[in-house]
Scaffold this motif. Structure first.
Motif, PDB file in Angstrom:
ATOM      1  N   ALA A   1     -87.584  36.810  35.992  1.00  0.00           N
ATOM      2  CA  ALA A   1     -87.447  36.974  34.541  1.00  0.00           C
ATOM      3  C   ALA A   1     -87.404  38.456  34.178  1.00  0.00           C
ATOM      4  CB  ALA A   1     -88.603  36.284  33.816  1.00  0.00           C
ATOM      5  N   ARG A   2     -88.210  39.282  34.849  1.00  0.00           N
ATOM      6  CA  ARG A   2     -88.179  40.739  34.596  1.00  0.00           C
ATOM      7  C   ARG A   2     -86.788  41.300  34.864  1.00  0.00           C
ATOM      8  NH1 ARG A   2     -93.474  40.918  36.220  1.00  0.00           N
ATOM      9  NH2 ARG A   2     -93.028  41.023  38.438  1.00  0.00           N
ATOM     10  N   LYS A   3     -86.197  40.877  35.970  1.00  0.00           N
ATOM     11  CA  LYS A   3     -84.852  41.348  36.321  1.00  0.00           C
ATOM     12  C   LYS A   3     -83.817  40.869  35.312  1.00  0.00           C
ATOM     13  CE  LYS A   3     -85.819  41.674  41.240  1.00  0.00           C
ATOM     14  NZ  LYS A   3     -85.596  41.101  42.568  1.00  0.00           N
ATOM     15  N   GLU A   4     -84.023  39.673  34.773  1.00  0.00           N
ATOM     16  CA  GLU A   4     -83.064  39.131  33.808  1.00  0.00           C
ATOM     17  C   GLU A   4     -83.146  39.831  32.453  1.00  0.00           C
ATOM     18  OE1 GLU A   4     -82.095  34.923  31.599  1.00  0.00           O
ATOM     19  OE2 GLU A   4     -82.941  34.847  33.615  1.00  0.00           O
ATOM     20  N   VAL A   5     -84.358  40.145  31.992  1.00  0.00           N
ATOM     21  CA  VAL A   5     -84.499  40.735  30.656  1.00  0.00           C
ATOM     22  C   VAL A   5     -84.261  42.237  30.643  1.00  0.00           C
ATOM     23  CG1 VAL A   5     -86.020  38.911  29.823  1.00  0.00           C
ATOM     24  CG2 VAL A   5     -87.030  40.996  30.774  1.00  0.00           C
ATOM     25  N   LEU A   6     -84.305  42.874  31.804  1.00  0.00           N
ATOM     26  CA  LEU A   6     -84.028  44.309  31.897  1.00  0.00           C
ATOM     27  C   LEU A   6     -83.135  44.545  33.123  1.00  0.00           C
ATOM     28  CD1 LEU A   6     -84.884  46.785  30.211  1.00  0.00           C
ATOM     29  CD2 LEU A   6     -86.651  47.204  31.904  1.00  0.00           C
ATOM     30  N   PRO A   7     -81.860  44.117  33.032  1.00  0.00           N
ATOM     31  CA  PRO A   7     -80.980  44.145  34.210  1.00  0.00           C
ATOM     32  C   PRO A   7     -80.614  45.539  34.705  1.00  0.00           C
ATOM     33  CG  PRO A   7     -79.762  43.461  32.261  1.00  0.00           C
ATOM     34  CD  PRO A   7     -81.197  43.559  31.863  1.00  0.00           C
ATOM     35  N   THR A   8     -80.756  46.557  33.873  1.00  0.00           N
ATOM     36  CA  THR A   8     -80.405  47.913  34.310  1.00  0.00           C
ATOM     37  C   THR A   8     -81.478  48.522  35.212  1.00  0.00           C
ATOM     38  OG1 THR A   8     -81.357  48.797  32.269  1.00  0.00           O
ATOM     39  CG2 THR A   8     -78.978  48.410  32.290  1.00  0.00           C
ATOM     40  N   ALA A   9     -82.628  47.893  35.306  1.00  0.00           N
ATOM     41  CA  ALA A   9     -83.710  48.414  36.144  1.00  0.00           C
ATOM     42  C   ALA A   9     -83.530  47.953  37.587  1.00  0.00           C
ATOM     43  CB  ALA A   9     -85.061  47.954  35.611  1.00  0.00           C
ATOM     44  N   ALA A  10     -83.722  48.896  38.510  1.00  0.00           N
ATOM     45  CA  ALA A  10     -83.659  48.584  39.931  1.00  0.00           C
ATOM     46  C   ALA A  10     -85.055  48.291  40.481  1.00  0.00           C
ATOM     47  CB  ALA A  10     -83.030  49.739  40.697  1.00  0.00           C
ATOM     48  N   THR A  11     -86.058  48.968  39.917  1.00  0.00           N
ATOM     49  CA  THR A  11     -87.435  48.769  40.353  1.00  0.00           C
ATOM     50  C   THR A  11     -88.355  48.645  39.143  1.00  0.00           C
ATOM     51  OG1 THR A  11     -87.888  51.142  40.452  1.00  0.00           O
ATOM     52  CG2 THR A  11     -87.111  50.090  42.480  1.00  0.00           C
ATOM     53  N   PHE A  12     -89.492  48.026  39.362  1.00  0.00           N
ATOM     54  CA  PHE A  12     -90.486  47.861  38.306  1.00  0.00           C
ATOM     55  C   PHE A  12     -91.829  48.382  38.802  1.00  0.00           C
ATOM     56  CE2 PHE A  12     -87.279  44.685  37.412  1.00  0.00           C
ATOM     57  CZ  PHE A  12     -87.077  44.857  36.051  1.00  0.00           C
TER      58      PHE A  12
ATOM     59  N   ILE B   1     -97.970  45.188  32.320  1.00  0.00           N
ATOM     60  CA  ILE B   1     -96.803  45.782  31.656  1.00  0.00           C
ATOM     61  C   ILE B   1     -96.103  46.607  32.731  1.00  0.00           C
ATOM     62  CG2 ILE B   1     -96.005  47.375  29.868  1.00  0.00           C
ATOM     63  CD1 ILE B   1     -98.588  46.703  28.319  1.00  0.00           C
ATOM     64  N   PHE B   2     -94.795  46.458  32.817  1.00  0.00           N
ATOM     65  CA  PHE B   2     -94.029  47.152  33.839  1.00  0.00           C
ATOM     66  C   PHE B   2     -93.041  48.123  33.214  1.00  0.00           C
ATOM     67  CE2 PHE B   2     -95.515  43.407  36.005  1.00  0.00           C
ATOM     68  CZ  PHE B   2     -95.736  43.829  37.308  1.00  0.00           C
ATOM     69  N   ALA B   3     -92.890  49.266  33.849  1.00  0.00           N
ATOM     70  CA  ALA B   3     -91.856  50.225  33.481  1.00  0.00           C
ATOM     71  C   ALA B   3     -90.680  49.978  34.421  1.00  0.00           C
ATOM     72  CB  ALA B   3     -92.364  51.652  33.635  1.00  0.00           C
ATOM     73  N   GLY B   4     -89.499  49.785  33.842  1.00  0.00           N
ATOM     74  CA  GLY B   4     -88.303  49.575  34.648  1.00  0.00           C
ATOM     75  C   GLY B   4     -87.592  50.892  34.869  1.00  0.00           C
ATOM     76  N   LYS B   5     -87.235  51.145  36.120  1.00  0.00           N
ATOM     77  CA  LYS B   5     -86.554  52.393  36.466  1.00  0.00           C
ATOM     78  C   LYS B   5     -85.252  52.078  37.186  1.00  0.00           C
ATOM     79  CE  LYS B   5     -90.818  54.998  36.675  1.00  0.00           C
ATOM     80  NZ  LYS B   5     -91.684  55.889  37.420  1.00  0.00           N
ATOM     81  N   ASP B   6     -84.245  52.925  36.929  1.00  0.00           N
ATOM     82  CA  ASP B   6     -82.962  52.722  37.595  1.00  0.00           C
ATOM     83  C   ASP B   6     -83.036  53.262  39.024  1.00  0.00           C
ATOM     84  OD1 ASP B   6     -82.756  55.478  37.343  1.00  0.00           O
ATOM     85  OD2 ASP B   6     -81.184  55.421  35.823  1.00  0.00           O
ATOM     86  N   ALA B   7     -81.906  53.231  39.732  1.00  0.00           N
ATOM     87  CA  ALA B   7     -81.873  53.643  41.135  1.00  0.00           C
ATOM     88  C   ALA B   7     -82.250  55.113  41.321  1.00  0.00           C
ATOM     89  CB  ALA B   7     -80.493  53.371  41.719  1.00  0.00           C
ATOM     90  N   ASP B   8     -82.032  55.933  40.282  1.00  0.00           N
ATOM     91  CA  ASP B   8     -82.367  57.358  40.363  1.00  0.00           C
ATOM     92  C   ASP B   8     -83.810  57.638  39.949  1.00  0.00           C
ATOM     93  OD1 ASP B   8     -79.739  57.910  41.135  1.00  0.00           O
ATOM     94  OD2 ASP B   8     -79.086  58.063  39.037  1.00  0.00           O
ATOM     95  N   GLY B   9     -84.552  56.619  39.555  1.00  0.00           N
ATOM     96  CA  GLY B   9     -85.943  56.795  39.148  1.00  0.00           C
ATOM     97  C   GLY B   9     -86.121  57.114  37.674  1.00  0.00           C
ATOM     98  N   ASN B  10     -85.041  56.998  36.883  1.00  0.00           N
ATOM     99  CA  ASN B  10     -85.123  57.253  35.443  1.00  0.00           C
ATOM    100  C   ASN B  10     -85.631  56.013  34.716  1.00  0.00           C
ATOM    101  OD1 ASN B  10     -83.932  59.843  35.776  1.00  0.00           O
ATOM    102  ND2 ASN B  10     -81.922  58.864  35.848  1.00  0.00           N
ATOM    103  N   LEU B  11     -86.490  56.216  33.743  1.00  0.00           N
ATOM    104  CA  LEU B  11     -87.037  55.122  32.960  1.00  0.00           C
ATOM    105  C   LEU B  11     -85.947  54.507  32.087  1.00  0.00           C
ATOM    106  CD1 LEU B  11     -89.674  53.614  32.116  1.00  0.00           C
ATOM    107  CD2 LEU B  11     -89.853  55.262  30.261  1.00  0.00           C
ATOM    108  N   VAL B  12     -85.753  53.184  32.208  1.00  0.00           N
ATOM    109  CA  VAL B  12     -84.745  52.496  31.398  1.00  0.00           C
ATOM    110  C   VAL B  12     -85.371  51.533  30.391  1.00  0.00           C
ATOM    111  CG1 VAL B  12     -82.872  52.709  33.078  1.00  0.00           C
ATOM    112  CG2 VAL B  12     -84.381  50.724  33.171  1.00  0.00           C
ATOM    113  N   GLY B  13     -86.654  51.240  30.536  1.00  0.00           N
ATOM    114  CA  GLY B  13     -87.318  50.351  29.588  1.00  0.00           C
ATOM    115  C   GLY B  13     -88.598  49.773  30.147  1.00  0.00           C
ATOM    116  N   TYR B  14     -89.094  48.764  29.444  1.00  0.00           N
ATOM    117  CA  TYR B  14     -90.362  48.144  29.804  1.00  0.00           C
ATOM    118  C   TYR B  14     -90.220  46.630  29.759  1.00  0.00           C
ATOM    119  CZ  TYR B  14     -91.988  52.777  28.415  1.00  0.00           C
ATOM    120  OH  TYR B  14     -92.156  54.132  28.295  1.00  0.00           O
ATOM    121  N   THR B  15     -91.062  45.952  30.522  1.00  0.00           N
ATOM    122  CA  THR B  15     -91.152  44.491  30.426  1.00  0.00           C
ATOM    123  C   THR B  15     -92.623  44.104  30.302  1.00  0.00           C
ATOM    124  OG1 THR B  15     -91.324  44.070  32.807  1.00  0.00           O
ATOM    125  CG2 THR B  15     -89.110  44.136  31.871  1.00  0.00           C
TER     126      THR B  15
END
Length: 174
Positions: A44-55, A66-80
């Motif tokens: 569900a985390r991956k579905e609601v914040l698809p731009t995140a590679a890691t949580f 509460i998780f911070a979603g980060k892209d492949a470069d480690g930039n914060l893209v959002g939260y779940t």
């Protein structure tokens, strides 16, 4: 009198055996159930914040992480976070993905046992899609003067989902 004592003893033995079997089966299935719940939340985390590679876990809200979603470069893209409130007949749990500026990206109801045909309609994509691109100010159902259309015959469930998300956004804002 002996007859009643004998029957009581037989009933006691049957009850002890049945309780033992139930406890054993519960012990066997508990780890499997917990693993399935963990996988459901992860998907569900991956579905609601698809731009995140890691949580990455950053905090806690209502006993849930509460998780911070980060892209492949480690930039914060959002939260779940998992938003949960009691609806009409059960807790309604929704995974919520929000952007950095706390605008809801998407929600997914992952657990509910509301009335079939009424409150259970909260899992339908049409209802869940209403939350996209809404912030804290837009988290009200139409019965309370907000933009989110309540499910017909299930205003309590609609309010539970909406209010749980609003509570989560307030907590995340702090």
């Amino acid at each position: 009198m002996k007859y009643y004592l004998k029957m009581g003893l037989v009933l006691l033995i049957i009850t002890v055996i049945a309780s033992g079997i139930l406890a054993y089966v519960n012990g066997l299935t508990k780890p499997i159930i917990q693993e399935n719940q963990r996988k459901t939340k992860e998907e569900a985390r991956k579905e609601v914040l698809p731009t995140a590679a890691t949580f990455e876990e950053i905090g806690n809200f209502n006993g849930e992480s509460i998780f911070a979603g980060k892209d492949a470069d480690g930039n914060l893209v959002g939260y779940t976070f998992l938003a949960s409130l009691y609806g009409y007949s059960s807790d309604v749990k929704s995974m919520v993905g929000v952007s950095n500026d706390l605008i809801v990206n998407k929600i997914k109801v992952i657990s509910q046992t509301e009335t079939p045909g009424l409150g259970a309609n909260c899992v339908k994509p049409e209802f869940q899609a209403q939350f996209s691109q809404k912030g804290l100010t837009g988290m009200k159902v139409n019965k309370d003067g907000g933009p989110i259309e309540s499910i017909t015959g299930a205003t309590i469930t609609s309010r539970a989902v909406t209010n749980s998300i609003r509570n989560g956004l307030i907590r995340l804002e702090k």
